[in-house]
Design a protein around this motif. Structure first.
Motif, mmCIF file in Angstrom:
data_model
loop_
_atom_site.group_PDB
_atom_site.id
_atom_site.type_symbol
_atom_site.label_atom_id
_atom_site.label_comp_id
_atom_site.label_asym_id
_atom_site.label_seq_id
_atom_site.Cartn_x
_atom_site.Cartn_y
_atom_site.Cartn_z
ATOM 1 N N GLU A 196 3.100 14.271 28.152
ATOM 2 C CA GLU A 196 1.849 13.875 28.521
ATOM 3 C C GLU A 196 1.116 12.968 27.965
ATOM 4 O O GLU A 196 1.024 12.811 26.784
ATOM 5 C CB GLU A 196 1.038 15.076 29.167
ATOM 6 C CG GLU A 196 1.615 16.271 29.811
ATOM 7 C CD GLU A 196 1.021 17.738 29.693
ATOM 8 O OE1 GLU A 196 1.024 18.070 30.870
ATOM 9 O OE2 GLU A 196 0.673 18.118 28.697
ATOM 10 N N LYS A 197 0.531 11.928 28.617
ATOM 11 C CA LYS A 197 -0.599 11.073 28.150
ATOM 12 C C LYS A 197 -1.750 10.855 28.942
ATOM 13 O O LYS A 197 -1.227 10.797 30.253
ATOM 14 C CB LYS A 197 0.080 9.972 27.536
ATOM 15 C CG LYS A 197 0.734 9.052 28.664
ATOM 16 C CD LYS A 197 1.549 7.630 28.035
ATOM 17 C CE LYS A 197 2.039 6.783 29.003
ATOM 18 N NZ LYS A 197 2.554 5.525 28.650
ATOM 19 N N CYS A 198 -2.929 10.850 28.702
ATOM 20 C CA CYS A 198 -3.927 10.822 29.417
ATOM 21 C C CYS A 198 -4.603 9.362 29.303
ATOM 22 O O CYS A 198 -5.406 8.964 28.420
ATOM 23 C CB CYS A 198 -4.883 11.821 29.152
ATOM 24 S SG CYS A 198 -6.573 11.624 30.452
ATOM 25 N N TRP A 199 -4.556 8.451 30.400
ATOM 26 C CA TRP A 199 -5.056 7.373 30.509
ATOM 27 C C TRP A 199 -5.848 7.451 31.764
ATOM 28 O O TRP A 199 -5.457 7.020 32.727
ATOM 29 C CB TRP A 199 -4.303 5.893 30.537
ATOM 30 C CG TRP A 199 -3.664 5.671 29.346
ATOM 31 C CD1 TRP A 199 -2.230 5.570 29.105
ATOM 32 C CD2 TRP A 199 -4.180 5.206 28.033
ATOM 33 N NE1 TRP A 199 -1.972 5.203 27.910
ATOM 34 C CE2 TRP A 199 -3.006 5.084 27.284
ATOM 35 C CE3 TRP A 199 -5.469 5.350 27.510
ATOM 36 C CZ2 TRP A 199 -3.063 4.547 25.922
ATOM 37 C CZ3 TRP A 199 -5.578 5.132 26.160
ATOM 38 C CH2 TRP A 199 -4.544 4.588 25.355
ATOM 39 N N TRP A 200 -6.944 8.230 31.884
ATOM 40 C CA TRP A 200 -7.714 8.564 33.026
ATOM 41 C C TRP A 200 -6.757 9.386 33.968
ATOM 42 O O TRP A 200 -7.131 10.712 34.008
ATOM 43 C CB TRP A 200 -8.037 7.341 33.788
ATOM 44 C CG TRP A 200 -9.022 7.824 34.945
ATOM 45 C CD1 TRP A 200 -8.556 7.988 36.355
ATOM 46 C CD2 TRP A 200 -10.478 8.259 34.992
ATOM 47 N NE1 TRP A 200 -9.845 8.624 37.294
ATOM 48 C CE2 TRP A 200 -10.680 8.506 36.143
ATOM 49 C CE3 TRP A 200 -11.203 8.425 33.842
ATOM 50 C CZ2 TRP A 200 -12.151 9.216 36.641
ATOM 51 C CZ3 TRP A 200 -12.341 8.785 34.054
ATOM 52 C CH2 TRP A 200 -12.948 9.212 35.342
ATOM 53 N N PHE A 201 -5.711 9.075 34.320
ATOM 54 C CA PHE A 201 -4.631 10.065 34.921
ATOM 55 C C PHE A 201 -3.570 10.568 33.849
ATOM 56 O O PHE A 201 -3.346 9.858 32.875
ATOM 57 C CB PHE A 201 -3.859 9.155 36.012
ATOM 58 C CG PHE A 201 -4.556 8.758 37.213
ATOM 59 C CD1 PHE A 201 -5.716 9.463 37.866
ATOM 60 C CD2 PHE A 201 -4.054 7.632 37.758
ATOM 61 C CE1 PHE A 201 -6.341 8.944 38.732
ATOM 62 C CE2 PHE A 201 -4.863 7.095 39.035
ATOM 63 C CZ PHE A 201 -5.960 7.919 39.573
ATOM 64 N N VAL A 202 -3.261 11.928 34.017
ATOM 65 C CA VAL A 202 -2.386 12.519 32.944
ATOM 66 C C VAL A 202 -1.091 12.215 33.517
ATOM 67 O O VAL A 202 -0.442 12.871 34.261
ATOM 68 C CB VAL A 202 -2.777 13.861 33.056
ATOM 69 C CG1 VAL A 202 -2.117 14.457 31.762
ATOM 70 C CG2 VAL A 202 -4.310 13.988 32.457
ATOM 71 N N MET A 203 -0.586 11.137 32.908
ATOM 72 C CA MET A 203 0.872 10.939 33.095
ATOM 73 C C MET A 203 1.845 11.831 32.446
ATOM 74 O O MET A 203 1.963 12.067 31.440
ATOM 75 C CB MET A 203 1.186 9.439 32.839
ATOM 76 C CG MET A 203 0.220 8.285 33.329
ATOM 77 S SD MET A 203 0.471 7.994 35.068
ATOM 78 C CE MET A 203 -0.515 6.494 35.430
ATOM 79 N N LEU A 206 -5.787 1.619 34.092
ATOM 80 C CA LEU A 206 -6.267 3.362 33.778
ATOM 81 C C LEU A 206 -6.568 2.983 32.317
ATOM 82 O O LEU A 206 -7.566 3.867 31.993
ATOM 83 C CB LEU A 206 -5.096 3.800 34.144
ATOM 84 C CG LEU A 206 -4.763 4.083 35.647
ATOM 85 C CD1 LEU A 206 -3.307 4.882 35.907
ATOM 86 C CD2 LEU A 206 -5.897 4.805 36.283
ATOM 87 N N ARG A 207 -5.920 2.440 31.381
ATOM 88 C CA ARG A 207 -6.134 2.443 30.097
ATOM 89 C C ARG A 207 -7.522 2.158 29.704
ATOM 90 O O ARG A 207 -8.266 2.377 29.152
ATOM 91 C CB ARG A 207 -5.026 1.716 29.093
ATOM 92 C CG ARG A 207 -5.384 1.999 27.711
ATOM 93 C CD ARG A 207 -4.238 0.896 27.079
ATOM 94 N NE ARG A 207 -2.890 1.584 27.055
ATOM 95 C CZ ARG A 207 -1.857 0.873 27.799
ATOM 96 N NH1 ARG A 207 -2.261 -0.550 28.246
ATOM 97 N NH2 ARG A 207 -0.738 1.260 27.661
ATOM 98 N N SER A 208 -7.916 0.923 30.644
ATOM 99 C CA SER A 208 -9.079 0.466 30.102
ATOM 100 C C SER A 208 -10.048 1.304 30.813
ATOM 101 O O SER A 208 -11.291 1.560 30.177
ATOM 102 C CB SER A 208 -9.408 -0.856 30.946
ATOM 103 O OG SER A 208 -10.471 -1.405 31.148
#
Length: 356
Positions: A335-342, A72-74
């Motif tokens: 929250e952190k957004c690597w495409w999905f917001v975890m 996701l990070r990529s």
């Protein structure tokens, strides 16, 4: 949605197992965000491979979560720059994969391949998702080969756990941050239970008839859709006019679900507030039309119904059995957004409720 009825008993098994693990956590501060992800991953194992992955038993994953996050990070940056992706692809035999690009087609695919092989070896009389994929392969082997079966199984693992976990976290968090709405949901649960209209675990049909539950789910996913970046589309031949501006054919356009869900013309002036009642008014067609948590149109998320079924069953069953409160009512999540917001930081204390 009707085809999911074949899968519902397997979700029931995972819900019961989850409740059993929660029984062991009474009186402690529980990282509910982590547990619902373990649950969602095990459900994918049940409905796809007829076997839980055992993450709830272990209380942790086997490294798959990190592999998914790497992919996701990529996707969240290099996936948006095609020329950079192809340069990396060209150089990868020399430099290797250091940007997480190959995660989805590397460790996750190997994991799926192993599970598909194991499922073939042991067989099953269940109507799981793999049985449907195997049938598609048998019917049209040229169009849907072994590689396609593995790709679909990989997609289930890659996209089927995080999105459901993120959405489930959002529902729990907003309910616990807004106790008056939690009380209304529990009241609906107790009322239906007292009238003999609620099973244990709650069935999908029963959940669909719980008006306030459905409003809570829509509102939580409106405020926190899993996808936190624009969903790209390509304009068709001949181009298209959008908001009075002509865009030529082949133009990449997109919209972010977080932006759509905060459109005051659609959802009202209080778009930042958690207010499930906005979904209960009779004339809310535009709200459903602009509900973008799973995308929309022909490219809507294929797993939407599976995810919705999991949440529809787990949430009311859990609140039927337990009184949940945030361990620190003043603490917020991160929250952190690597495409999905975890999200992280949903620590919950549970007490058993007496269910007749």
């Amino acid at each position: 949605m009707e085809s999911l009825k074949d899968l519902e008993p397997y979700v029931d098994d995972s819900v019961k197992h989850f409740l059993g693990k929660m029984d062991e956590q009474q009186g402690r501060s529980v990282d509910m965000g982590s547990w619902v992800q373990l649950f969602a991953f095990d459900v994918i194992g049940e409905v796809t491979f007829s076997k839980r992955f055992g993450f709830m038993d272990a209380g942790k994953d086997d490294g798959s979560f990190n592999a998914i996050e790497g992919a996701l990070r990529s996707a969240s940056w290099i996936g948006q720059v095609p020329w950079l992706y192809w340069i990396h692809d060209f150089l990868s035999p020399v430099i290797g994969s250091h940007l997480g690009i190959a995660a989805r087609h590397g460790s996750l695919r190997s994991f799926a391949m192993s599970e598909v092989s194991a499922r073939k070896d042991r067989g099953t009389d269940r109507k799981d998702i793999l049985s449907k994929l195997f049938q598609a392969h048998e019917d049209k082997p040229a169009e849907f080969d072994d590689n396609a079966v593995i790709s679909m199984a990989t997609s289930n693992i890659f996209a089927g756990s995080d999105t459901t976990a993120i959405s489930t976290r959002a529902i729990i968090y907003y309910l616990l941050k807004n106790p008056e709405h939690k009380r209304r949901l529990v009241s609906e649960i107790d009322d239906m239970r007292s009238r003999g209209k609620l099973s244990d675990p709650v069935t999908l049909d029963e959940a669909n008839n719980m008006e306030y539950l459905q409003a809570v789910m829509y509102e939580a996913l409106r405020l926190h859709p899993a996808v936190g970046m624009s969903l790209p589309r390509v304009t068709p031949e001949g181009g298209v006019e959008i908001d009075g501006r002509f865009l030529p054919a082949g133009t990449v356009v997109g919209v972010n679900p977080w932006v759509v869900h905060r459109n005051k013309d659609v959802f009202g002036e209080d778009v930042e507030s958690f207010r499930p009642d906005r979904w209960l008014k009779e004339d809310n067609g535009d709200m459903h039309r602009f509900f973008f948590a799973f995308g929309s149109g022909a490219r809507m998320c294929l797993g939407r119904n599976i995810s919705w079924m999991e949440m529809s069953k787990l949430i009311p069953t859990m609140f039927m059995h337990y009184d949940l409160e945030l361990s620190d009512p003043e603490a917020g999540w991160t929250e952190k957004c690597w495409w999905f917001v975890m999200q992280q930081g949903i620590h919950v204390t549970m007490r058993p409720r007496h269910v007749e």
